[in-house]
Design a protein around this motif. Structure first.
Motif, PDB file in Angstrom:
ATOM      1  N   ALA A   9       1.063  -1.195  -0.044  1.00  0.00           N
ATOM      2  CA  ALA A   9       0.029   0.108   0.061  1.00  0.00           C
ATOM      3  C   ALA A   9       0.746   1.121   0.082  1.00  0.00           C
ATOM      4  O   ALA A   9       0.430   2.184   0.679  1.00  0.00           O
ATOM      5  N   PRO A  11       3.604   4.120  -2.306  1.00  0.00           N
ATOM      6  CA  PRO A  11       3.375   4.954  -3.109  1.00  0.00           C
ATOM      7  C   PRO A  11       2.822   4.235  -4.561  1.00  0.00           C
ATOM      8  O   PRO A  11       2.041   4.848  -5.281  1.00  0.00           O
ATOM      9  N   ASN A  14      -0.498   3.286  -4.574  1.00  0.00           N
ATOM     10  CA  ASN A  14      -1.516   4.338  -4.670  1.00  0.00           C
ATOM     11  C   ASN A  14      -1.731   4.922  -6.161  1.00  0.00           C
ATOM     12  O   ASN A  14      -2.818   5.251  -6.495  1.00  0.00           O
ATOM     13  N   MET A  15      -0.399   5.438  -6.683  1.00  0.00           N
ATOM     14  CA  MET A  15      -0.404   6.009  -7.907  1.00  0.00           C
ATOM     15  C   MET A  15      -0.586   5.197  -9.133  1.00  0.00           C
ATOM     16  O   MET A  15      -1.420   5.669 -10.018  1.00  0.00           O
ATOM     17  N   ALA A  18      -3.174   0.062  -7.685  1.00  0.00           N
ATOM     18  CA  ALA A  18      -4.536  -0.083  -7.462  1.00  0.00           C
ATOM     19  C   ALA A  18      -5.848   0.815  -8.294  1.00  0.00           C
ATOM     20  O   ALA A  18      -6.751  -0.027  -8.356  1.00  0.00           O
ATOM     21  N   ALA A  39      -2.465   1.717   6.046  1.00  0.00           N
ATOM     22  CA  ALA A  39      -2.301   1.928   4.599  1.00  0.00           C
ATOM     23  C   ALA A  39      -3.028   1.125   3.780  1.00  0.00           C
ATOM     24  O   ALA A  39      -3.669   1.574   2.877  1.00  0.00           O
ATOM     25  N   ALA A  42      -6.681   2.216   4.015  1.00  0.00           N
ATOM     26  CA  ALA A  42      -6.657   3.537   3.097  1.00  0.00           C
ATOM     27  C   ALA A  42      -6.798   3.330   1.622  1.00  0.00           C
ATOM     28  O   ALA A  42      -7.869   3.631   0.797  1.00  0.00           O
ATOM     29  N   VAL A  43      -6.088   2.558   1.226  1.00  0.00           N
ATOM     30  CA  VAL A  43      -6.221   2.104  -0.457  1.00  0.00           C
ATOM     31  C   VAL A  43      -7.351   1.242  -0.513  1.00  0.00           C
ATOM     32  O   VAL A  43      -8.107   1.490  -1.605  1.00  0.00           O
ATOM     33  N   ARG A  46     -10.500   3.575  -0.577  1.00  0.00           N
ATOM     34  CA  ARG A  46     -10.622   4.414  -2.004  1.00  0.00           C
ATOM     35  C   ARG A  46     -10.996   3.803  -3.292  1.00  0.00           C
ATOM     36  O   ARG A  46     -11.450   4.350  -3.970  1.00  0.00           O
ATOM     37  N   HIS A  47     -10.609   2.304  -3.055  1.00  0.00           N
ATOM     38  CA  HIS A  47     -11.202   1.708  -4.381  1.00  0.00           C
ATOM     39  C   HIS A  47     -12.182   0.785  -4.156  1.00  0.00           C
ATOM     40  O   HIS A  47     -12.475  -0.293  -5.007  1.00  0.00           O
TER      41      HIS A  47
END
Length: 297
Positions: A9, A11, A14-15, A18, A39, A42-43, A46-47
């Motif tokens: 999870a 950079p 996230n970028m 995912a 972390a 959070a990922v 978000r998805h």
């Protein structure tokens, strides 16, 4: 739908990874696991995925595993995932050693699972056009260079393993050595040196072509710069830096090929065995730097 579990999870997760998995048809990003539970949550939030508390929980809830973790962690977990019958979407390099990469290949072969390596540039239209143009004639000389600042302070990619001595080899070596062999054929012998945090490699290829690679992960300036040039019997073919590429196009290509590979509709050349080959080239380069002698991969 192919259910995907995402490991990591940080950079890059996230970028790139995912969002790629969450937006693609034919796959669903179902579960996320990372060493840092917050972390992963959070990922996942978000998805629209679910964060799980262990790697074993992730394996029980997916058909395939995508990795965005350091190479040594990936190699260990990929063996377990393959043994559990999960298909593998792997980052480069597969591991830090040839033995680690070979262990993943052995486990994947034994389980009969699909594997694919995320050599991002190889999925860009610019690189594929360059390779197609160069393939029409016999190469005599190929040059590949990548100068980036990914290991410098402030870069999201300046993770601990990329700041180690000679980390540029496992980091940027896969991109450049892959492109070199894809253009000029298998390397038969190489020599290498390092000066001023720049690694250079000179190569002799089985078909007789000569090659040259130059890489650095500590070059200040905006973004990375990847360039290639092939001098062939039909003339000169040049690859201008494909950075920045359109992420959406590359992400769609990666997932489309992975889906076809999992379903048996495509033989993926960028598979775990290709990853093992790149690991051998990286190891040979490190040996050549250390000894100052020519090395056969």
């Amino acid at each position: 739908m192919i259910r995907i579990g995402l490991v990591g999870a940080g950079p890059w997760a996230n970028m790139f990874t995912a969002p790629m998995l969450a937006a693609a048809p034919d796959v669903s990003l179902d579960v996320v696991w990372a060493r840092r539970a917050e972390a992963a949550a959070a990922v996942a939030d978000r998805h629209g995925a679910t964060a799980v508390g262990s790697f074993e929980d992730l394996l029980s809830a997916c058909d395939a595993v995508a990795f965005t973790v350091p190479p040594d962690v990936q190699a260990e977990l990929a063996v377990a995932a393959a043994r559990a019958g999960r298909h593998l979407l792997l980052e480069k390099p597969v591991g830090f050693t040839v033995a680690a990469a070979e262990a993943v290949a052995t486990a994947a072969d034994a389980a009969g699972v699909a594997t694919q390596l995320m050599l991002t540039y190889r999925y860009t239209a610019q690189v594929r056009t360059f390779l197609a143009r160069a393939a029409g004639a016999r190469p005599g000389y190929v040059r590949v260079a990548y100068f980036g600042g990914g290991a410098l302070d402030g870069s999201p990619f300046a993770t601990p393993w990329r700041r180690e001595a000679q980390a540029v080899l496992p980091d940027l070596g896969p991109h450049t050595l892959d492109l070199l062999e894809a253009t000029a054929g298998p390397v038969a012998e190489l020599r290498a040196a390092e000066a001023g945090e720049v690694v250079t490699v000179t190569t002799v290829h089985e078909g007789g072509a000569r090659g040259h690679v130059a890489i650095s992960g500590t070059t200040p300036g905006p973004g990375g710069v990847l360039e290639a040039e092939a001098v062939t019997t039909a003339g000169r073919v040049h690859l201008a830096d494909p950075t920045p590429y359109e992420p959406g196009d590359v992400q769609r290509t990666i997932v489309e090929e992975f889906v076809r590979t999992v379903r048996g509709a495509r033989r993926q050349p960028l598979d775990i065995h290709h990853g093992v080959r790149l690991q051998r080239l990286i190891a040979a380069t490190a040996t050549a730097i250390r000894t100052g002698e020519a090395v056969r991969p």
